[in-house]
Design an enzyme around this catalytic site. Structure first.
Site, PDB file in Angstrom:
ATOM      1  N   LYS A  22       4.369   4.145  -5.212  1.00  0.00           N
ATOM      2  CA  LYS A  22       4.265   2.683  -5.009  1.00  0.00           C
ATOM      3  C   LYS A  22       3.170   2.380  -3.990  1.00  0.00           C
ATOM      4  CE  LYS A  22       7.306   0.751  -2.076  1.00  0.00           C
ATOM      5  NZ  LYS A  22       6.741  -0.010  -0.958  1.00  0.00           N
ATOM      6  N   ASN A  23       3.172   3.108  -2.868  1.00  0.00           N
ATOM      7  CA  ASN A  23       2.257   2.787  -1.771  1.00  0.00           C
ATOM      8  C   ASN A  23       0.850   3.282  -2.005  1.00  0.00           C
ATOM      9  OD1 ASN A  23       4.375   1.508  -0.631  1.00  0.00           O
ATOM     10  ND2 ASN A  23       4.746   3.013   0.979  1.00  0.00           N
ATOM     11  N   CYS A 115      10.367  -9.068   8.675  1.00  0.00           N
ATOM     12  CA  CYS A 115      10.872  -8.131   7.656  1.00  0.00           C
ATOM     13  C   CYS A 115      12.091  -7.476   8.303  1.00  0.00           C
ATOM     14  CB  CYS A 115       9.742  -7.131   7.381  1.00  0.00           C
ATOM     15  SG  CYS A 115      10.282  -5.653   6.554  1.00  0.00           S
ATOM     16  N   ARG A 120       6.324  -6.567  12.123  1.00  0.00           N
ATOM     17  CA  ARG A 120       5.244  -6.147  11.202  1.00  0.00           C
ATOM     18  C   ARG A 120       4.124  -7.190  11.113  1.00  0.00           C
ATOM     19  NH1 ARG A 120       7.702  -3.618   5.852  1.00  0.00           N
ATOM     20  NH2 ARG A 120       5.683  -2.578   5.819  1.00  0.00           N
ATOM     21  N   ASP A 303       9.280   6.521   6.529  1.00  0.00           N
ATOM     22  CA  ASP A 303       9.929   6.168   5.260  1.00  0.00           C
ATOM     23  C   ASP A 303      10.949   7.197   4.810  1.00  0.00           C
ATOM     24  OD1 ASP A 303       7.029   4.569   3.715  1.00  0.00           O
ATOM     25  OD2 ASP A 303       8.406   3.960   5.306  1.00  0.00           O
ATOM     26  N   ARG A 395      12.745  -2.017  -5.608  1.00  0.00           N
ATOM     27  CA  ARG A 395      11.359  -2.234  -5.170  1.00  0.00           C
ATOM     28  C   ARG A 395      10.584  -0.930  -5.187  1.00  0.00           C
ATOM     29  NH1 ARG A 395      10.580  -5.775   0.052  1.00  0.00           N
ATOM     30  NH2 ARG A 395       8.483  -5.244  -0.643  1.00  0.00           N
TER      31      ARG A 395
END
Ligand code: EPZ
Length: 418
Positions: A22-23, A115, A120, A303, A395
């Site tokens: 995803k990133n 968030c 952030r 993460d 997500r």
């Protein structure tokens, strides 16, 4: 809204294919704004955040279609605005700022807002753009930015920022002269983006180190790229093998993107063998409590902190988990405690006292990786776990319940009212 129901206690056995990252995909999609024409991406995961970025690009005038490959045609970009209703659901929308300014010289992008895991802010993104000659104003929650032409600059980041590095690297590709990014992020996703930009005709040296040098060029051309595997998805399933006492083979990985995670999991007692694109993970001894501190790549990634905490909840002693990147990334602690975990919080440090077992319970997902840690807890717990608000999970994890069911997990997706 959906929930996940898990009957825990099954050691997972079998093979899981890792999806595209995803990133890595999100900055690649933003980079299409730098060159008119059709860009083609392979191995793009089917995720909520990818759909959000497609919607944002379509809102700006791009033509997107995601069949077996993702096509993005940016020949007709005519709306240089990223509205709040899209940006508020995904902070990574801010990645369109640099490319819009570099190619179209104007941008109106909603500030992402807070968030669950922290404030952030994007001050480092904006400070870097200002140094490149961009006039940046904040007005009613929006960044209003413009520049006749960006000029190369020397930019030193106060702290390592992944999307900050990506945003400014993209902006610098079309700037006049040389840009040097110092204290730059070294994540594999940054390297992958630089590779694509160079394939488009950019001139970039040093991606993957903390000093990236970009020589501006007059224009770029669309190209094609294959998204790298998701190292965080792979790390999550490595923990799934360890926490259930199972034996998994992960295929389609990049073990070289996971060295800090692999080393820490081996210290915790997992047996891990890597060869080319495959990682074999099993556990045949009690889980050993080990300490971990999150830090930018190549160190242990933030993460993976929540997922690792689930494993440490069943450790043989006490584990100190120190979250150095985000100021509020312990939302999963309260939910793990509902499952019987024994965790004390002191600011950015969690003391995890290992317990013999976790008990299934109804729990609430709060953010993407916290959701993953609750799934992992549920897979190991005795009894039934119900995880609510799993749109957070959708997500960043492609078909998680299908991948886990295929290796023996008793896991079902149900409607909330069921
Ligand atoms: C990226 O977020 C990832 N997202 C995050 O993954 C990841 O957790 C994070 O990097 C850290 O590795 C994407 O790549 C889309 P940062 P990013 O800028 O770029 C502070 C996931 O789970 N900071 O590296 O937004 C910031 O508050 C997500 O997939 C500023 O103060 O993170 C944080 O404390 C979650 N000002 C630290 O730096 C700025 O201008 C690192 O943030 C920018 C950042």
């Amino acid at each position: 809204m959906d929930k996940l129901v898990i009957e825990g206690g099954v050691p997972l056995q079998g093979e899981i294919r890792i999806s595209g990252a995803k990133n890595a995909a999100l900055p690649l999609m933003a980079a299409t704004l730098l060159a008119n024409g059709e860009h083609i991406f392979h191995n793009v995961p089917r995720l909520r955040d990818i759909r959000t970025m497609r919607n944002l690009l379509a809102h700006m005038g791009a033509a997107c279609r995601h069949e077996d490959v993702l096509h993005i045609d940016t020949s007709d970009i005519h709306n240089l605005e990223a509205p709040y209703d899209l940006v508020k659901t995904m902070r990574a929308s801010v990645l369109v700022l640099g490319p819009m300014l570099a190619r179209h010289h104007r941008a109106r992008v909603s500030l992402p807002g807070g968030c669950a895991i922290g404030a952030r802010p994007i001050n480092l993104h904006l400070a870097g753009l200002a140094r490149m000659g961009v006039d940046v104003k904040l007005d009613h929650g929006y960044v209003i930015a413009s520049a006749d032409r960006l000029r190369g600059a020397l930019i030193t980041f106060d702290q390592v920022t992944v999307t900050g590095t990506e945003n400014l690297m993209m902006a610098a590709t079309l700037a006049e002269g040389q840009t040097v990014l110092r204290n730059a992020a070294r994540e594999p996703e940054v390297v992958a983006l630089a590779e694509y930009l160079c394939r488009m005709g950019a001139r970039i040296e040093g991606a993957g180190t903390d000093r990236i040098v970009i020589e501006g060029v007059p224009e770029l051309s669309p190209s094609t790229h294959t998204v790298i595997p998701d190292r965080i998805e792979a790390g999550t399933y490595m923990v799934a093998a360890g926490i259930t006492g199972g034996n998994l083979r992960l295929v389609g990985c990049r073990p070289d993107h996971l060295e800090a995670v692999t080393e820490k999991l081996q210290q915790a007692g997992l047996v891990i063998e890597t060869h080319n694109g495959t990682i074999d993970v099993r556990r045949d001894r009690p889980i050993r409590s080990v300490d971990v501190k999150t830090w930018p790549f190549p160190a242990f990634p933030t993460d993976m902190q929540a997922q690792f905490m689930s494993l440490m909840s069943l450790g043989d002693n006490v584990s100190t988990i120190s979250e150095q990147i985000f100021e509020n990334r312990f939302m999963h602690v309260l939910e793990l405690q509902r499952m019987g975990a024994d965790i004390e919080l002191e600011g950015r440090v969690a003391m995890v006292h290992g317990v013999k077992k976790l008990s299934g319970a109804p729990v609430m997902a709060t953010d993407l990786r916290a959701s993953a840690s609750l799934v992992l807890g549920g897979l190991a717990a005795e009894g039934t776990t119900e995880i609510h608000r799993i749109y957070h999970l959708d997500r960043g994890y492609e078909a998680m319940e299908k991948k886990l069911s295929a290796v023996g997990a008793r896991i079902w997706r149900k409607r909330e009212e069921e």
